[in-house]
Design a protein around this motif. Structure first.
Motif, PDB file in Angstrom:
ATOM      1  N   GLY A 193       0.779  -1.227   0.000  1.00 35.79           N
ATOM      2  CA  GLY A 193       0.000   0.000   0.000  1.00 35.79           C
ATOM      3  C   GLY A 193       0.811   1.277   0.000  1.00 35.79           C
ATOM      4  N   MET A 194       1.754   1.414   0.930  1.00 38.71           N
ATOM      5  CA  MET A 194       2.517   2.655   1.027  1.00 38.71           C
ATOM      6  C   MET A 194       3.424   2.852  -0.179  1.00 38.71           C
ATOM      7  SD  MET A 194       3.386   3.122   5.096  1.00 38.71           S
ATOM      8  CE  MET A 194       4.355   1.626   5.281  1.00 38.71           C
ATOM      9  N   THR A 195       3.970   1.761  -0.694  1.00 37.00           N
ATOM     10  CA  THR A 195       4.849   1.882  -1.856  1.00 37.00           C
ATOM     11  C   THR A 195       4.064   2.268  -3.101  1.00 37.00           C
ATOM     12  OG1 THR A 195       6.468   0.334  -0.961  1.00 37.00           O
ATOM     13  CG2 THR A 195       6.449   0.621  -3.356  1.00 37.00           C
ATOM     14  N   VAL A 196       2.894   1.672  -3.299  1.00 38.79           N
ATOM     15  CA  VAL A 196       2.063   2.053  -4.441  1.00 38.79           C
ATOM     16  C   VAL A 196       1.636   3.514  -4.316  1.00 38.79           C
ATOM     17  CG1 VAL A 196      -0.128   1.631  -5.630  1.00 38.79           C
ATOM     18  CG2 VAL A 196       1.283  -0.300  -4.903  1.00 38.79           C
ATOM     19  N   ALA A 197       1.318   3.955  -3.109  1.00 42.38           N
ATOM     20  CA  ALA A 197       0.983   5.369  -2.914  1.00 42.38           C
ATOM     21  C   ALA A 197       2.142   6.265  -3.320  1.00 42.38           C
ATOM     22  CB  ALA A 197       0.599   5.620  -1.455  1.00 42.38           C
ATOM     23  N   ALA A 198       3.356   5.857  -2.994  1.00 42.92           N
ATOM     24  CA  ALA A 198       4.538   6.637  -3.382  1.00 42.92           C
ATOM     25  C   ALA A 198       4.657   6.719  -4.897  1.00 42.92           C
ATOM     26  CB  ALA A 198       5.796   6.010  -2.781  1.00 42.92           C
ATOM     27  N   LEU A 199       4.370   5.618  -5.587  1.00 38.12           N
ATOM     28  CA  LEU A 199       4.450   5.613  -7.046  1.00 38.12           C
ATOM     29  C   LEU A 199       3.350   6.481  -7.662  1.00 38.12           C
ATOM     30  CD1 LEU A 199       5.243   1.840  -7.690  1.00 38.12           C
ATOM     31  CD2 LEU A 199       6.834   3.763  -7.474  1.00 38.12           C
ATOM     32  N   GLU A 200       2.177   6.503  -7.039  1.00 39.08           N
ATOM     33  CA  GLU A 200       1.102   7.361  -7.533  1.00 39.08           C
ATOM     34  C   GLU A 200       1.461   8.833  -7.364  1.00 39.08           C
ATOM     35  OE1 GLU A 200      -2.498   4.217  -6.425  1.00 39.08           O
ATOM     36  OE2 GLU A 200      -2.148   5.987  -5.193  1.00 39.08           O
ATOM     37  N   VAL A 201       2.087   9.154  -6.252  1.00 42.14           N
ATOM     38  CA  VAL A 201       2.511  10.540  -6.033  1.00 42.14           C
ATOM     39  C   VAL A 201       3.628  10.908  -7.009  1.00 42.14           C
ATOM     40  CG1 VAL A 201       3.633  12.059  -4.358  1.00 42.14           C
ATOM     41  CG2 VAL A 201       1.722  10.616  -3.653  1.00 42.14           C
ATOM     42  N   ARG A 202       4.490   9.955  -7.312  1.00 46.81           N
ATOM     43  CA  ARG A 202       5.519  10.215  -8.330  1.00 46.81           C
ATOM     44  C   ARG A 202       4.876  10.515  -9.677  1.00 46.81           C
ATOM     45  NH1 ARG A 202      10.184   5.811  -9.282  1.00 46.81           N
ATOM     46  NH2 ARG A 202       8.490   4.707 -10.340  1.00 46.81           N
ATOM     47  N   SER A 209      13.625  -9.135  -5.044  1.00 48.51           N
ATOM     48  CA  SER A 209      13.678  -7.894  -5.824  1.00 48.51           C
ATOM     49  C   SER A 209      12.320  -7.570  -6.437  1.00 48.51           C
ATOM     50  CB  SER A 209      14.742  -8.003  -6.925  1.00 48.51           C
ATOM     51  OG  SER A 209      16.021  -8.161  -6.369  1.00 48.51           O
ATOM     52  N   VAL A 210      11.609  -8.608  -6.891  1.00 51.16           N
ATOM     53  CA  VAL A 210      10.274  -8.400  -7.449  1.00 51.16           C
ATOM     54  C   VAL A 210       9.295  -8.034  -6.337  1.00 51.16           C
ATOM     55  CG1 VAL A 210       8.350  -9.519  -8.640  1.00 51.16           C
ATOM     56  CG2 VAL A 210      10.695  -9.914  -9.409  1.00 51.16           C
ATOM     57  N   PHE A 211       9.390  -8.728  -5.213  1.00 55.65           N
ATOM     58  CA  PHE A 211       8.504  -8.456  -4.078  1.00 55.65           C
ATOM     59  C   PHE A 211       8.655  -7.013  -3.617  1.00 55.65           C
ATOM     60  CE2 PHE A 211       7.812  -8.276   0.545  1.00 55.65           C
ATOM     61  CZ  PHE A 211       6.525  -8.797   0.639  1.00 55.65           C
ATOM     62  N   HIS A 212       9.880  -6.508  -3.592  1.00 54.83           N
ATOM     63  CA  HIS A 212      10.127  -5.139  -3.149  1.00 54.83           C
ATOM     64  C   HIS A 212      10.020  -4.131  -4.290  1.00 54.83           C
ATOM     65  CE1 HIS A 212      11.124  -5.438   1.111  1.00 54.83           C
ATOM     66  NE2 HIS A 212      11.554  -6.647   0.837  1.00 54.83           N
ATOM     67  N   MET A 213       9.598  -4.598  -5.470  1.00 52.74           N
ATOM     68  CA  MET A 213       9.263  -3.750  -6.610  1.00 52.74           C
ATOM     69  C   MET A 213      10.455  -2.995  -7.183  1.00 52.74           C
ATOM     70  SD  MET A 213       5.520  -2.394  -5.253  1.00 52.74           S
ATOM     71  CE  MET A 213       5.050  -1.614  -6.787  1.00 52.74           C
ATOM     72  N   ILE A 214      11.674  -3.425  -6.851  1.00 56.84           N
ATOM     73  CA  ILE A 214      12.834  -2.804  -7.483  1.00 56.84           C
ATOM     74  C   ILE A 214      13.175  -3.503  -8.792  1.00 56.84           C
ATOM     75  CG2 ILE A 214      13.798  -1.857  -5.361  1.00 56.84           C
ATOM     76  CD1 ILE A 214      15.645  -4.191  -5.155  1.00 56.84           C
ATOM     77  N   ALA A 215      12.472  -4.587  -9.075  1.00 59.43           N
ATOM     78  CA  ALA A 215      12.545  -5.266 -10.376  1.00 59.43           C
ATOM     79  C   ALA A 215      11.127  -5.662 -10.760  1.00 59.43           C
ATOM     80  CB  ALA A 215      13.446  -6.495 -10.313  1.00 59.43           C
ATOM     81  N   GLY A 216      10.851  -5.696 -12.045  1.00 53.90           N
ATOM     82  CA  GLY A 216       9.526  -6.082 -12.512  1.00 53.90           C
ATOM     83  C   GLY A 216       9.377  -7.593 -12.560  1.00 53.90           C
ATOM     84  N   PRO A 217       8.134  -8.086 -12.693  1.00 56.25           N
ATOM     85  CA  PRO A 217       7.904  -9.532 -12.750  1.00 56.25           C
ATOM     86  C   PRO A 217       8.692 -10.238 -13.843  1.00 56.25           C
ATOM     87  CG  PRO A 217       5.835  -8.357 -12.466  1.00 56.25           C
ATOM     88  CD  PRO A 217       6.887  -7.319 -12.739  1.00 56.25           C
ATOM     89  N   GLN A 218       9.065  -9.483 -14.887  1.00 56.71           N
ATOM     90  CA  GLN A 218       9.825 -10.092 -15.982  1.00 56.71           C
ATOM     91  C   GLN A 218      11.184 -10.596 -15.520  1.00 56.71           C
ATOM     92  OE1 GLN A 218       8.861  -6.959 -15.810  1.00 56.71           O
ATOM     93  NE2 GLN A 218      10.562  -5.534 -16.218  1.00 56.71           N
ATOM     94  N   ALA A 219      11.660 -10.111 -14.368  1.00 61.38           N
ATOM     95  CA  ALA A 219      12.947 -10.592 -13.861  1.00 61.38           C
ATOM     96  C   ALA A 219      12.909 -12.082 -13.577  1.00 61.38           C
ATOM     97  CB  ALA A 219      13.319  -9.827 -12.592  1.00 61.38           C
ATOM     98  N   ALA A 252      -1.790  -1.572 -11.627  1.00 64.13           N
ATOM     99  CA  ALA A 252      -2.214  -2.822 -12.261  1.00 64.13           C
ATOM    100  C   ALA A 252      -1.423  -4.042 -11.789  1.00 64.13           C
ATOM    101  CB  ALA A 252      -2.125  -2.693 -13.781  1.00 64.13           C
ATOM    102  N   SER A 253      -0.099  -3.971 -11.782  1.00 64.20           N
ATOM    103  CA  SER A 253       0.687  -5.152 -11.428  1.00 64.20           C
ATOM    104  C   SER A 253       0.541  -5.496  -9.951  1.00 64.20           C
ATOM    105  CB  SER A 253       2.158  -4.949 -11.789  1.00 64.20           C
ATOM    106  OG  SER A 253       2.705  -3.850 -11.083  1.00 64.20           O
ATOM    107  N   SER A 254       0.471  -4.480  -9.085  1.00 66.34           N
ATOM    108  CA  SER A 254       0.295  -4.739  -7.659  1.00 66.34           C
ATOM    109  C   SER A 254      -1.076  -5.349  -7.379  1.00 66.34           C
ATOM    110  CB  SER A 254       0.466  -3.447  -6.859  1.00 66.34           C
ATOM    111  OG  SER A 254       1.792  -2.966  -6.962  1.00 66.34           O
ATOM    112  N   TRP A 255      -2.087  -4.887  -8.102  1.00 69.10           N
ATOM    113  CA  TRP A 255      -3.424  -5.478  -7.979  1.00 69.10           C
ATOM    114  C   TRP A 255      -3.387  -6.959  -8.341  1.00 69.10           C
ATOM    115  CZ3 TRP A 255      -8.146  -4.494  -6.085  1.00 69.10           C
ATOM    116  CH2 TRP A 255      -9.230  -5.238  -6.553  1.00 69.10           C
ATOM    117  N   LEU A 256      -2.711  -7.281  -9.413  1.00 74.19           N
ATOM    118  CA  LEU A 256      -2.617  -8.676  -9.838  1.00 74.19           C
ATOM    119  C   LEU A 256      -1.855  -9.511  -8.818  1.00 74.19           C
ATOM    120  CD1 LEU A 256      -3.329 -10.542 -12.234  1.00 74.19           C
ATOM    121  CD2 LEU A 256      -1.076 -10.044 -13.173  1.00 74.19           C
ATOM    122  N   MET A 257      -0.773  -8.968  -8.266  1.00 71.57           N
ATOM    123  CA  MET A 257       0.024  -9.701  -7.279  1.00 71.57           C
ATOM    124  C   MET A 257      -0.767  -9.988  -6.011  1.00 71.57           C
ATOM    125  SD  MET A 257       3.225 -10.358  -8.284  1.00 71.57           S
ATOM    126  CE  MET A 257       4.298 -10.318  -6.843  1.00 71.57           C
TER     127      MET A 257
END
Length: 448
Positions: free
Chosen positions: A327-336, A413-423, A365-370
């Motif tokens: 939640g908090m990380t997605v909020a940070a990305l929305e503010v970005r 890395s994917v869990f912490h969103m510093i890499a995308g699922p494609q990793a 979208a990706s966080s919703w799917l996860m």
């Protein structure tokens, strides 16, 4: 200066609202943050954020984004007692097929209570010259010049009613947002709302270590839930004030503890080392329960009409089961995203709210799917084949992680969103997941 973009109002002084105010302060002459709660002078849970009594996590990407907006934030939190530790080395992840051994990842994580984070962010934001924070004030509706243009908000302070003018209104009021009703009052259609409810509940409390007592080798313990067999779990982290914050999870009708004795008894049924740790610690809070864990997405981005002068973000638009810590990380990305769109305007033209909502939908979208893919597995009616396939892959991945440090690092890395699922789609990693745990691989020892 163009008078169309001078004043902004943010509804909600939670993490998303404070971060939005920080970004708006760079573009607006005046930013008013309106909070329904009467805010504490020191850090303490507030009535409007009952989840503040439970374990929170700020993912690595979220920490990077917040540090960019609030330089020195990590050091300030650390000075307040919030520890920093390496996720791979100090997390005890009790997974269905074993516990990964300590694996240095160079992925620093900081753990703290949500009230501490909000307190520090409030101090930072209210120190900004354009920002005014008004607490104990309830927003009752939108102020409009015409159905297609929002010009502020209507507020109530006790019995007194008033209006606050604004050129941009940001709804960051969280799960309790009334925006759908406010839009209906303007004659707009009701947006589609999608919910996925795994009916997961939490029970939490904090403990302190006695003076001079030895602490465990781990800084955090994670035992995740997994449908249909793993109905109990936990997440425990060491936080400020030499405290241990423990949240016990339950799914599938599992009864959560109410009392001190029940809490310890529940912990002893887990495979994690939490029970052994808390048995000798002093509780510093009552047992708090929480069950508002439904994933909810409101499709504001699909409305054919959207009023000028309005945007919504954070939990007011898309909420996740807090168990996944997004939640908090997605909020940070929305503010970005908000910062980027404000910066890309021509001159000082107003922000295009409809475009913002469309782009925000892509951010979530990706966080919703996860979050919703594993949560749908708790449904009694069965899941569609794409969900079943996604859960099969994720379960296979997590079952292989304890025996493969490289895969554990990639997954983290994917869990912490510093890499995308494609990793995880790299051929050498994908093949390891498809093969699964090596036959006869020993279960890793749980950190003491």
């Amino acid at each position: 200066m163009d008078t169309d973009v001078r004043r902004a109002v943010v509804i909600g002084a939670g993490v998303a609202g404070l971060a939005a105010a920080r970004v708006l302060a760079d573009s607006f002459e005046a930013v008013t943050v309106i909070e329904r709660d009467t805010l504490p002078s020191a850090f303490a849970p507030r009535a409007g954020a009952p989840q503040g009594h439970h374990v929170h996590g700020l993912l690595a990407l979220g920490a990077e984004v917040f540090e960019g907006y609030f330089p020195g934030l990590r050091a300030e939190l650390e000075q307040a007692g919030a520890p920093v530790w390496d996720w791979g080395e100090r997390l005890c992840a009790v997974l269905p097929k074993g516990t990964p051994p300590p694996t240095p990842m160079g992925m620093p994580i900081q753990t703290f209570s949500r009230p501490l984070l909000e307190h520090v962010l409030r101090q930072r934001v209210t120190a900004l010259e354009p920002v005014t924070l008004r607490d104990g004030l309830t927003v009752t509706g939108l102020r409009t010049a015409a159905p297609g243009k929002v010009t502020g908000v209507r507020v109530k302070d006790g019995d007194a009613e008033d209006e606050i003018a604004a050129d941009l209104v940001v709804d960051a009021s969280g799960r309790s947002s009334h925006l759908t009703q406010w839009l209906a009052a303007l004659g707009l259609p009701s947006p589609r709302t999608t919910t996925v409810d795994a009916q997961i509940g939490y029970a939490s409390r904090t403990y302190t270590y006695p003076e001079g007592a030895a602490q465990p080798s781990w800084m955090g313990v994670l035992q995740p839930l997994r449908a249909p067999d793993f109905r109990k779990g936990c997440y425990a982290i060491q936080i400020e004030n030499n405290a241990l914050h423990v949240t016990l999870h339950g799914a599938g009708g599992t009864q959560l503890p109410h009392t001190d004795d029940d809490f310890l008894a529940y912990a002893t049924t887990l495979r994690s080392p939490v029970a052994d740790t808390i048995a000798s610690l002093t509780p510093t809070s009552a047992v708090r329960r929480y069950a508002r864990t439904v994933n909810r997405k409101i499709a504001y981005h699909r409305l054919s009409r959207w009023p000028d002068g309005l945007i919504a973000l954070g939990d007011a638009v898309c909420t996740f089961n807090p168990a996944y810590g997004q939640g908090m990380t997605v909020a940070a990305l929305e503010v970005r995203l908000l910062e980027q769109m404000l910066g890309n305007r021509r001159g000082r033209t107003p922000l295009d709210g409809r475009v913002f909502q469309k782009r925000l939908a892509r951010v979530t979208a990706s966080s919703w799917l996860m979050a919703t893919t594993p949560d749908r597995a708790w449904g009694k009616s069965g899941s569609a084949w794409p969900v079943q396939a996604g859960n099969w892959f994720m379960n296979r991945l997590i079952d292989t992680v304890p025996h493969d440090p490289q895969l554990y690092t990639a997954f983290s890395s994917v869990f912490h969103m510093i890499a995308g699922p494609q990793a995880l789609a790299a051929p050498r990693l994908l093949s390891r997941v498809l093969i699964g745990p090596r036959p006869g691989a020993s279960r890793s020892a749980i950190m003491s």
